[in-house]
Scaffold this motif. Structure first.
Motif, PDB file in Angstrom:
ATOM      1  N   ARG A  89      42.045   9.514  -6.152  1.00  0.00           N
ATOM      2  CA  ARG A  89      41.145   8.643  -5.399  1.00  0.00           C
ATOM      3  C   ARG A  89      39.990   9.480  -4.867  1.00  0.00           C
ATOM      4  NH1 ARG A  89      39.457   6.736  -0.608  1.00  0.00           N
ATOM      5  NH2 ARG A  89      39.335   4.458  -0.304  1.00  0.00           N
ATOM      6  N   VAL A  90      38.775   9.050  -5.146  1.00  0.00           N
ATOM      7  CA  VAL A  90      37.582   9.755  -4.658  1.00  0.00           C
ATOM      8  C   VAL A  90      36.649   8.738  -3.996  1.00  0.00           C
ATOM      9  CG1 VAL A  90      37.677  11.652  -6.314  1.00  0.00           C
ATOM     10  CG2 VAL A  90      36.498   9.548  -6.934  1.00  0.00           C
ATOM     11  N   SER A  91      36.046   9.168  -2.890  1.00  0.00           N
ATOM     12  CA  SER A  91      35.143   8.274  -2.165  1.00  0.00           C
ATOM     13  C   SER A  91      33.825   8.117  -2.911  1.00  0.00           C
ATOM     14  CB  SER A  91      34.888   8.818  -0.750  1.00  0.00           C
ATOM     15  OG  SER A  91      36.096   8.900  -0.025  1.00  0.00           O
ATOM     16  N   HIS A  92      33.287   9.251  -3.386  1.00  0.00           N
ATOM     17  CA  HIS A  92      32.009   9.236  -4.097  1.00  0.00           C
ATOM     18  C   HIS A  92      32.131  10.116  -5.332  1.00  0.00           C
ATOM     19  CE1 HIS A  92      30.210   7.194  -0.663  1.00  0.00           C
ATOM     20  NE2 HIS A  92      30.813   8.095   0.116  1.00  0.00           N
ATOM     21  N   TRP A  93      31.729   9.600  -6.448  1.00  0.00           N
ATOM     22  CA  TRP A  93      31.923  10.294  -7.720  1.00  0.00           C
ATOM     23  C   TRP A  93      30.963  11.458  -7.880  1.00  0.00           C
ATOM     24  CZ3 TRP A  93      35.677  10.450 -11.104  1.00  0.00           C
ATOM     25  CH2 TRP A  93      35.460  11.061 -12.341  1.00  0.00           C
ATOM     26  N   ARG A 139      36.903   8.053 -15.329  1.00  0.00           N
ATOM     27  CA  ARG A 139      35.550   7.601 -15.036  1.00  0.00           C
ATOM     28  C   ARG A 139      35.589   6.694 -13.808  1.00  0.00           C
ATOM     29  NH1 ARG A 139      34.007   2.492 -16.659  1.00  0.00           N
ATOM     30  NH2 ARG A 139      31.844   3.184 -16.604  1.00  0.00           N
ATOM     31  N   PRO A 140      34.449   6.580 -13.093  1.00  0.00           N
ATOM     32  CA  PRO A 140      34.383   5.725 -11.908  1.00  0.00           C
ATOM     33  C   PRO A 140      33.771   4.366 -12.239  1.00  0.00           C
ATOM     34  CG  PRO A 140      32.441   7.097 -12.003  1.00  0.00           C
ATOM     35  CD  PRO A 140      33.227   7.392 -13.270  1.00  0.00           C
ATOM     36  N   ILE A 141      33.740   3.505 -11.264  1.00  0.00           N
ATOM     37  CA  ILE A 141      32.938   2.286 -11.348  1.00  0.00           C
ATOM     38  C   ILE A 141      31.610   2.599 -10.668  1.00  0.00           C
ATOM     39  CG2 ILE A 141      32.740  -0.141 -10.724  1.00  0.00           C
ATOM     40  CD1 ILE A 141      34.948   0.429 -12.724  1.00  0.00           C
ATOM     41  N   GLY A 142      30.536   2.620 -11.451  1.00  0.00           N
ATOM     42  CA  GLY A 142      29.219   2.949 -10.899  1.00  0.00           C
ATOM     43  C   GLY A 142      28.605   1.785 -10.142  1.00  0.00           C
ATOM     44  N   ASP A 180      32.353   0.786  -0.178  1.00  0.00           N
ATOM     45  CA  ASP A 180      31.473   1.948  -0.358  1.00  0.00           C
ATOM     46  C   ASP A 180      32.227   3.264  -0.375  1.00  0.00           C
ATOM     47  OD1 ASP A 180      29.231   0.314  -0.437  1.00  0.00           O
ATOM     48  OD2 ASP A 180      28.925   0.406   1.752  1.00  0.00           O
ATOM     49  N   ASP A 181      33.463   3.286   0.127  1.00  0.00           N
ATOM     50  CA  ASP A 181      34.193   4.543   0.251  1.00  0.00           C
ATOM     51  C   ASP A 181      35.234   4.753  -0.847  1.00  0.00           C
ATOM     52  OD1 ASP A 181      35.920   2.553   1.011  1.00  0.00           O
ATOM     53  OD2 ASP A 181      36.726   3.629   2.754  1.00  0.00           O
ATOM     54  N   ASP A 182      35.115   4.040  -1.961  1.00  0.00           N
ATOM     55  CA  ASP A 182      36.069   4.208  -3.067  1.00  0.00           C
ATOM     56  C   ASP A 182      35.349   3.987  -4.391  1.00  0.00           C
ATOM     57  OD1 ASP A 182      38.200   4.302  -4.821  1.00  0.00           O
ATOM     58  OD2 ASP A 182      39.509   3.025  -3.611  1.00  0.00           O
ATOM     59  N   ALA A 183      35.354   5.035  -5.246  1.00  0.00           N
ATOM     60  CA  ALA A 183      34.691   4.947  -6.551  1.00  0.00           C
ATOM     61  C   ALA A 183      35.581   4.298  -7.604  1.00  0.00           C
ATOM     62  CB  ALA A 183      34.285   6.353  -7.020  1.00  0.00           C
ATOM     63  N   PHE A 184      36.818   3.974  -7.227  1.00  0.00           N
ATOM     64  CA  PHE A 184      37.787   3.369  -8.136  1.00  0.00           C
ATOM     65  C   PHE A 184      37.876   4.149  -9.456  1.00  0.00           C
ATOM     66  CE2 PHE A 184      37.921   0.054  -5.127  1.00  0.00           C
ATOM     67  CZ  PHE A 184      39.078  -0.655  -5.344  1.00  0.00           C
ATOM     68  N   ALA A 185      38.106   5.455  -9.315  1.00  0.00           N
ATOM     69  CA  ALA A 185      38.303   6.311 -10.496  1.00  0.00           C
ATOM     70  C   ALA A 185      39.533   5.827 -11.254  1.00  0.00           C
ATOM     71  CB  ALA A 185      38.492   7.767 -10.060  1.00  0.00           C
ATOM     72  N   HIS A 186      39.403   5.717 -12.567  1.00  0.00           N
ATOM     73  CA  HIS A 186      40.493   5.187 -13.387  1.00  0.00           C
ATOM     74  C   HIS A 186      40.499   5.869 -14.749  1.00  0.00           C
ATOM     75  CE1 HIS A 186      36.910   2.791 -14.337  1.00  0.00           C
ATOM     76  NE2 HIS A 186      37.436   2.626 -15.541  1.00  0.00           N
TER      77      HIS A 186
END
Length: 383
Positions: free
Chosen positions: A225-229, A291-294, A307-313
């Motif tokens: 889990r990353v806040s910003h990619w 990859r994240p959701i841009g 805003d605090d989760d890039a939903f890396a998957h």
């Protein structure tokens, strides 16, 4: 007297015919009954019956039938495709000396000039030399990234391309775990993350982690889990039997496990960050990237992500070896030889159901309503 003799003969013929018919209808190894192996087996007579294991179909008059049973599980052999020694040539192109007992035995394969190295180290984005010392006996250039439109792919929100080449969506549920593949020797579960904006009737979901279970082992590949990619930060994590694995960035950029008769496990980097190739000999290969959701993607699809989760998957493409004809799972069942996809064709998002059949209690659990995989006796899966 002559008439009496003829009558006796007729009675004997009728009795013999009835006996043969009853024999074909009985239970056991005759008729369309089962043989003594597991799965589908042929038999010697006509009719239907039940044998010791599995189910059987047979047209024994013609001597034809199917035997889809697994029988005794084949012991995994050393993979001839990757049984080779590497060396360098004067031109800088790497070459492989094949050692497996195949058509390529004792032959030397030279990497093409367009991809002189099996593992590009300075620029992993280049094509790599792919060595096949098995039946193909060739050295070719290949990208080492998942192809989301290729067979056995799992990408996006989750979109699959089955072993039959048919594309479908399977949404699962936010926080849920589902069996992607479940077979005699292999199970792959996926953990879904997601969100449900106000007013929607279902979750938007993505695959955040995969657990690969085989023999007594579990290999987990997950997106952190990353806040910003940040492309320069590695968001991939790997665990082996509940212990964290570190994949080196330099040198061969790989981690290996397995000695002697154990299956060989290879995890190697295919880019500087966030991209891996996984191979478990005799079972499966996977190309995986995170990859994240841009912001633009979020806006176009109206995901309404915080805003605090890039939903890396994960985006993954699978290549399977030695699946049984009865393989199950959201993706696995599409590799059954007689499988016909139930999804509606010609629509933008053909949906596949089955959440109730394939949901598992946890990422590490081999249990679901349709699951086939069983741990060898004495092993315990961690949760």
């Amino acid at each position: 007297m002559k008439s009496y003799s003829i009558l006796v003969v007729l009675v004997i013929v009728l009795l013999s015919t009835e006996a043969a018919f009853v024999h074909g209808q009985g239970k056991g190894n005759n008729g369309n009954g089962n043989n003594n192996g597991n799965g589908y087996g042929n038999s010697n007579g006509k009719g239907k019956g039940k044998g010791n294991n599995g189910k059987g179909k047979g047209d024994s008059d013609e001597g034809e039938g199917k035997n889809k049973g697994n029988g005794d599980k084949k012991k995994h052999k050393k993979d001839d495709e990757v049984n080779y020694d590497m060396s360098s040539s004067e031109t800088g192109q790497e070459r492989a000396y094949c050692k497996g007992k195949s058509a390529c035995y004792q032959k030397t394969l030279v990497c093409p000039s367009e991809c002189p190295h099996r593992k590009p180290t300075k620029n992993k984005k280049q094509k790599a030399c792919h060595i096949n010392c098995g039946s193909k006996c060739e050295a070719t250039c290949k990208w080492r990234k998942p192809k989301c439109d290729g067979y056995g792919s799992l990408c996006y929100d989750p979109r699959f391309v089955g072993g039959d080449g048919v594309m479908f969506y399977f949404h699962g549920a936010k926080g849920g775990n589902f069996a992607i593949v479940s077979d005699d020797q292999l199970q792959i579960n996926a953990h879904f993350i997601g969100t449900r904006p106000e007013g929607r009737t279902r979750d938007f979901t993505w695959v955040q982690a995969l657990a690969v279970m085989f023999d007594t082992h579990t290999l987990v590949i997950a997106a952190n889990r990353v806040s910003h990619w940040d492309d320069n930060v590695d968001a991939l994590s790997v665990r082996w039997d509940d212990e964290t694995v570190t994949i080196p960035y330099d040198g061969e950029g790989e981690w290996r496990k397995g000695n002697g008769d154990e299956r060989q496990v290879l995890v190697e980097r295919t880019d500087d960050k966030n991209s891996l190739h996984v191979k478990i000999s005799g079972l499966v290969e996977m190309d995986i990237r995170v990859r994240p959701i841009g912001k633009e993607e979020n806006k176009v699809h109206n995901y309404q992500l915080p805003d605090d989760d890039a939903f890396a998957h994960l985006e993954t493409q699978f290549k399977f070896t030695n699946l049984s004809d009865e393989v199950e799972g959201v993706l696995g069942k599409t590799y059954q030889p007689d499988y016909v996809s139930p999804v509606k064709r010609g629509v933008a998002m053909p949906m596949m159901g089955g959440e109730d059949k394939y949901q598992t209690p946890s990422l590490f659990s081999p249990f679901c309503k349709a699951c086939r995989f069983q741990r060898p006796s004495g092993s315990v899966a961690t949760i």
